[in-house]
Design an enzyme around this catalytic site. Structure first.
Site, PDB file in Angstrom:
ATOM      1  N   ARG A 117       3.525 -24.484   5.850  1.00  0.00           N
ATOM      2  CA  ARG A 117       2.053 -24.567   6.005  1.00  0.00           C
ATOM      3  C   ARG A 117       1.521 -23.743   7.179  1.00  0.00           C
ATOM      4  NH1 ARG A 117       3.229 -30.015   5.098  1.00  0.00           N
ATOM      5  NH2 ARG A 117       3.009 -30.545   2.885  1.00  0.00           N
ATOM      6  N   LYS A 139      -6.942 -11.484   7.396  1.00  0.00           N
ATOM      7  CA  LYS A 139      -6.901 -11.503   5.928  1.00  0.00           C
ATOM      8  C   LYS A 139      -5.487 -11.139   5.505  1.00  0.00           C
ATOM      9  CE  LYS A 139     -11.618 -10.433   4.495  1.00  0.00           C
ATOM     10  NZ  LYS A 139     -12.486  -9.440   3.836  1.00  0.00           N
ATOM     11  N   GLU A 181     -11.551   4.297   7.134  1.00  0.00           N
ATOM     12  CA  GLU A 181     -11.988   3.007   7.699  1.00  0.00           C
ATOM     13  C   GLU A 181     -12.725   3.229   9.031  1.00  0.00           C
ATOM     14  OE1 GLU A 181     -11.829   0.381   5.867  1.00  0.00           O
ATOM     15  OE2 GLU A 181     -10.055   0.537   4.575  1.00  0.00           O
ATOM     16  N   LYS A 223     -14.350  -4.510  14.876  1.00  0.00           N
ATOM     17  CA  LYS A 223     -13.811  -5.522  13.955  1.00  0.00           C
ATOM     18  C   LYS A 223     -13.630  -6.861  14.666  1.00  0.00           C
ATOM     19  CE  LYS A 223     -10.953  -6.616  10.147  1.00  0.00           C
ATOM     20  NZ  LYS A 223     -10.035  -6.220   9.113  1.00  0.00           N
ATOM     21  N   GLU A 233     -15.831 -14.701   6.426  1.00  0.00           N
ATOM     22  CA  GLU A 233     -16.715 -13.893   5.590  1.00  0.00           C
ATOM     23  C   GLU A 233     -17.796 -14.720   4.892  1.00  0.00           C
ATOM     24  OE1 GLU A 233     -14.705 -10.518   3.730  1.00  0.00           O
ATOM     25  OE2 GLU A 233     -16.171 -10.592   2.125  1.00  0.00           O
ATOM     26  N   ARG A 237     -19.283 -10.563   8.040  1.00  0.00           N
ATOM     27  CA  ARG A 237     -18.002  -9.875   7.797  1.00  0.00           C
ATOM     28  C   ARG A 237     -18.020  -9.071   6.501  1.00  0.00           C
ATOM     29  NH1 ARG A 237     -11.772 -11.928   8.859  1.00  0.00           N
ATOM     30  NH2 ARG A 237     -10.838  -9.985   8.132  1.00  0.00           N
ATOM     31  N   ASN A 241     -16.905  -4.496   4.151  1.00  0.00           N
ATOM     32  CA  ASN A 241     -16.527  -4.027   2.813  1.00  0.00           C
ATOM     33  C   ASN A 241     -17.350  -2.831   2.370  1.00  0.00           C
ATOM     34  OD1 ASN A 241     -14.589  -6.098   2.456  1.00  0.00           O
ATOM     35  ND2 ASN A 241     -16.259  -7.534   2.092  1.00  0.00           N
ATOM     36  N   HIS A 244     -16.033  -0.477  -0.223  1.00  0.00           N
ATOM     37  CA  HIS A 244     -14.830  -1.062  -0.820  1.00  0.00           C
ATOM     38  C   HIS A 244     -15.023  -1.512  -2.266  1.00  0.00           C
ATOM     39  CE1 HIS A 244     -13.298  -0.762   3.200  1.00  0.00           C
ATOM     40  NE2 HIS A 244     -12.155  -1.325   2.873  1.00  0.00           N
ATOM     41  N   HIS A 248     -12.369  -0.142  -4.548  1.00  0.00           N
ATOM     42  CA  HIS A 248     -11.431  -0.978  -5.309  1.00  0.00           C
ATOM     43  C   HIS A 248     -11.500  -0.633  -6.789  1.00  0.00           C
ATOM     44  CE1 HIS A 248     -11.235  -4.366  -2.054  1.00  0.00           C
ATOM     45  NE2 HIS A 248     -10.427  -3.367  -1.796  1.00  0.00           N
ATOM     46  N   HIS A 261      -5.474   3.647  -0.805  1.00  0.00           N
ATOM     47  CA  HIS A 261      -6.606   2.755  -0.549  1.00  0.00           C
ATOM     48  C   HIS A 261      -7.679   3.473   0.294  1.00  0.00           C
ATOM     49  CE1 HIS A 261      -8.819  -0.887   0.426  1.00  0.00           C
ATOM     50  NE2 HIS A 261      -8.693  -0.607   1.704  1.00  0.00           N
TER      51      HIS A 261
HETATM   52  P1  NAD Z   1       0.877   1.305   3.537  1.00  0.00           P
HETATM   53  O1  NAD Z   1       1.207   0.050   4.174  1.00  0.00           O
HETATM   54  O2  NAD Z   1       1.334   1.521   2.131  1.00  0.00           O
HETATM   55  O3  NAD Z   1       1.425   2.498   4.436  1.00  0.00           O
HETATM   56  C1  NAD Z   1       1.192   3.822   4.027  1.00  0.00           C
HETATM   57  C2  NAD Z   1       2.499   4.642   3.956  1.00  0.00           C
HETATM   58  O4  NAD Z   1       2.863   5.050   5.264  1.00  0.00           O
HETATM   59  C3  NAD Z   1       3.677   3.899   3.404  1.00  0.00           C
HETATM   60  O5  NAD Z   1       4.451   4.782   2.622  1.00  0.00           O
HETATM   61  C4  NAD Z   1       4.438   3.495   4.650  1.00  0.00           C
HETATM   62  O6  NAD Z   1       5.815   3.288   4.426  1.00  0.00           O
HETATM   63  C5  NAD Z   1       4.211   4.696   5.526  1.00  0.00           C
HETATM   64  N1  NAD Z   1       4.276   4.476   6.959  1.00  0.00           N
HETATM   65  C6  NAD Z   1       3.753   3.444   7.646  1.00  0.00           C
HETATM   66  N2  NAD Z   1       3.846   3.669   8.961  1.00  0.00           N
HETATM   67  C7  NAD Z   1       4.460   4.854   9.105  1.00  0.00           C
HETATM   68  C8  NAD Z   1       4.819   5.629  10.233  1.00  0.00           C
HETATM   69  N3  NAD Z   1       4.496   5.261  11.463  1.00  0.00           N
HETATM   70  N4  NAD Z   1       5.463   6.804  10.021  1.00  0.00           N
HETATM   71  C9  NAD Z   1       5.740   7.225   8.757  1.00  0.00           C
HETATM   72  N5  NAD Z   1       5.393   6.549   7.661  1.00  0.00           N
HETATM   73  C10 NAD Z   1       4.761   5.375   7.836  1.00  0.00           C
HETATM   74  O7  NAD Z   1      -0.705   1.570   3.520  1.00  0.00           O
HETATM   75  P2  NAD Z   1      -1.871   1.287   4.572  1.00  0.00           P
HETATM   76  O8  NAD Z   1      -2.870   2.326   4.318  1.00  0.00           O
HETATM   77  O9  NAD Z   1      -1.362   1.067   5.922  1.00  0.00           O
HETATM   78  O10 NAD Z   1      -2.458  -0.120   4.086  1.00  0.00           O
HETATM   79  C11 NAD Z   1      -3.039  -0.273   2.824  1.00  0.00           C
HETATM   80  C12 NAD Z   1      -3.022  -1.746   2.480  1.00  0.00           C
HETATM   81  O11 NAD Z   1      -3.775  -2.456   3.452  1.00  0.00           O
HETATM   82  C13 NAD Z   1      -3.638  -2.068   1.146  1.00  0.00           C
HETATM   83  O12 NAD Z   1      -2.801  -2.967   0.457  1.00  0.00           O
HETATM   84  C14 NAD Z   1      -4.962  -2.739   1.489  1.00  0.00           C
HETATM   85  O13 NAD Z   1      -5.356  -3.672   0.522  1.00  0.00           O
HETATM   86  C15 NAD Z   1      -4.617  -3.401   2.794  1.00  0.00           C
HETATM   87  N6  NAD Z   1      -5.773  -3.671   3.654  1.00  0.00           N
HETATM   88  C16 NAD Z   1      -5.883  -4.904   4.187  1.00  0.00           C
HETATM   89  C17 NAD Z   1      -6.921  -5.208   5.039  1.00  0.00           C
HETATM   90  C18 NAD Z   1      -6.992  -6.555   5.676  1.00  0.00           C
HETATM   91  O14 NAD Z   1      -7.998  -6.862   6.341  1.00  0.00           O
HETATM   92  N7  NAD Z   1      -5.968  -7.369   5.547  1.00  0.00           N
HETATM   93  C19 NAD Z   1      -7.858  -4.222   5.368  1.00  0.00           C
HETATM   94  C20 NAD Z   1      -7.721  -2.950   4.822  1.00  0.00           C
HETATM   95  C21 NAD Z   1      -6.649  -2.683   3.970  1.00  0.00           C
HETATM   96  N1  GLY Z   2     -11.193  -5.085   5.681  1.00  0.00           N
HETATM   97  C1  GLY Z   2     -12.267  -6.015   5.573  1.00  0.00           C
HETATM   98  C2  GLY Z   2     -12.085  -7.249   6.378  1.00  0.00           C
HETATM   99  O1  GLY Z   2     -11.125  -7.410   7.067  1.00  0.00           O
HETATM  100  O2  GLY Z   2     -12.923  -8.112   6.335  1.00  0.00           O
END
Ligand code: NAD
Ligand code: GLY
Length: 361
Positions: A117, A139, A181, A223, A233, A237, A241, A244, A248, A261
């Site tokens: 939990r 998130k 972003e 942020k 949100e 918040r 988006n 987005h 999406h 993304h």
């Molecule tokens: P990702 O995690 O897929 O990383 C991108 C690529 O870079 C991958 O191939 C990874 O292995 C590589 N990589 C990472 N760090 C590296 C480094 N230092 N050197 C070399 N390669 C490296 O993608 P991302 O863009 O980081 O994240 C996208 C994800 O984040 C999506 O799933 C999206 O939905 C999510 N997201 C979440 C939030 C949130 O608030 N939780 C906000 C925005 C996006």
């Molecule tokens: N990426 C949008 C949020 O964290 O609310």
């Protein structure tokens, strides 16, 4: 090192930003656990896990190395993380640590939210996107075949350690995706940041450490402030988006394979600006400024392979649909975003026609 605070009462936590922090991760008080499950992927772990492990000594560190990619942000892989926690008899006082981009961070955070939990969670983001956005704010979640991020929970980390030196190994395409972003924050609430980006994009794309540190700090500040006022949100918040809902839909319509993304968000920002212009909120010259900035960052603004109808059907299953009405984040002016469901459907169709399908180059 720069330190920011996400102010959430008893769940407040620091964001540490600086070059070389990975090697000091174990020295920060917030990482109190003696047992750490470090989740990473097959690309990032060979680059940075050894350094992280030695900084965590003498803690017990168990690793889970996931395959790389958005396609692996699944309930199945999250269950794999839980299996390792159980198999190694991790107790409630353990910590789950995410070393990687947003995919690893979202999935590991969801595992931390669910295990017994909720256990401690530490984010060590290694992409620009994760350092400016996904690692902050709590998130967490995974994708479902029916949609992106459909399964998840709010679970704040105890600590975010953003080592800006890790960005030097990031593929150029991923760096550009992260810039989407940053542009988003400027459009939402920081017009001076937009002007700064217009002047310094070259330095950012060239990975100038000072320029990168500047945008990471400013993005995290924005942020952290928004999350501190509206963690779940309920209101403000939702502004985060911006772009987005369009983005999406691009990702979903292309099967989460072609577009990163951040690339989809870039195109989504251009669409949000066009839509704001179609709704007579934003000057055409300002919408054009947004489009130029997105393109200058090396991001797409057009979605040639997807029809406006496809876009619309994917937008309708977005989490921003409330009471059957699709809410959009639009711009009153550059640096001032708001959420609305009050727009003419024709304006949306005209926007989609300008960016998608046959109307796109
Ligand atoms: P990702 O995690 O897929 O990383 C991108 C690529 O870079 C991958 O191939 C990874 O292995 C590589 N990589 C990472 N760090 C590296 C480094 N230092 N050197 C070399 N390669 C490296 O993608 P991302 O863009 O980081 O994240 C996208 C994800 O984040 C999506 O799933 C999206 O939905 C999510 N997201 C979440 C939030 C949130 O608030 N939780 C906000 C925005 C996006
Ligand atoms: N990426 C949008 C949020 O964290 O609310």
């Amino acid at each position: 090192m720069h330190t920011l605070n996400v102010d959430l009462g008893s769940r407040s936590y620091p964001i540490l930003i600086g070059a070389g922090l990975l090697g000091r991760a174990g020295s920060f008080d917030q990482l109190a656990a003696r047992n750490v499950l470090a989740v990473s992927n097959s690309t990032v772990a060979p680059l940075y896990m050894a350094q992280l492990r030695s900084s965590l000594a003498p803690r017990r560190v168990v690793e889970v190395i996931l395959p790389d990619g958005e396609a692996h942000k699944t309930l199945g892989n999250m269950a794999r993380v839980l299996d390792v926690l159980v198999a190694n008899r991790f107790a409630r006082d353990c910590a789950v640590l995410a070393l990687g981009g947003g995919v690893v961070g979202d999935l590991a955070g969801f595992a931390a939210a669910c295990y017994q939990r909720g256990v401690d969670f530490v984010q060590v983001p290694t992409t620009l996107l994760a350092q400016v956005d996904s690692a902050v704010g709590g998130k967490t979640g995974v994708n479902h075949v029916g949609g992106k991020n459909l399964i998840g929970a709010f679970h704040q980390p105890q600590l975010v350690v953003a080592d800006t030196a890790t960005l030097q190994s990031l593929p150029a395409r991923e760096l550009r995706a992260g810039l989407a972003e940053v542009i988003k924050y400027a459009l939402i609430c920081d017009a001076p940041l937009m002007a700064w980006l217009e002047q310094h994009l070259g330095a950012l794309l060239g990975r100038d450490p000072a320029a990168l540190a500047h945008v990471i700090l400013r993005s995290c500040q924005i942020k952290a402030d928004v999350v501190g006022r509206d963690e779940r949100e309920q209101g403000e918040r939702a502004l985060l988006n911006l772009g987005h809902t369009f983005g999406h839909a691009v990702e979903a319509a292309t099967g989460y394979r072609e577009w990163l993304h951040g690339e989809a968000v870039g195109a989504g920002l251009a669409m949000a600006a066009t839509m704001s212009c179609e709704c007579r909120l934003l000057e055409a010259s300002d919408a054009e400024r947004v489009r130029r900035l997105v393109e200058l960052a090396g991001l797409p603004t057009q979605v040639p392979g997807v029809t406006p109808q496809d876009m619309l059907s994917h937008m309708r299953i977005d989490k921003k649909v409330l009471g059957g009405r699709l809410r959009l984040v639009l711009l009153r002016r550059l640096g001032a975003a708001f959420v609305t469901a009050d727009y003419a459907p024709e304006a949306l169709m005209r926007t989609l026609a300008q960016h998608c399908g046959a109307g796109a180059p």
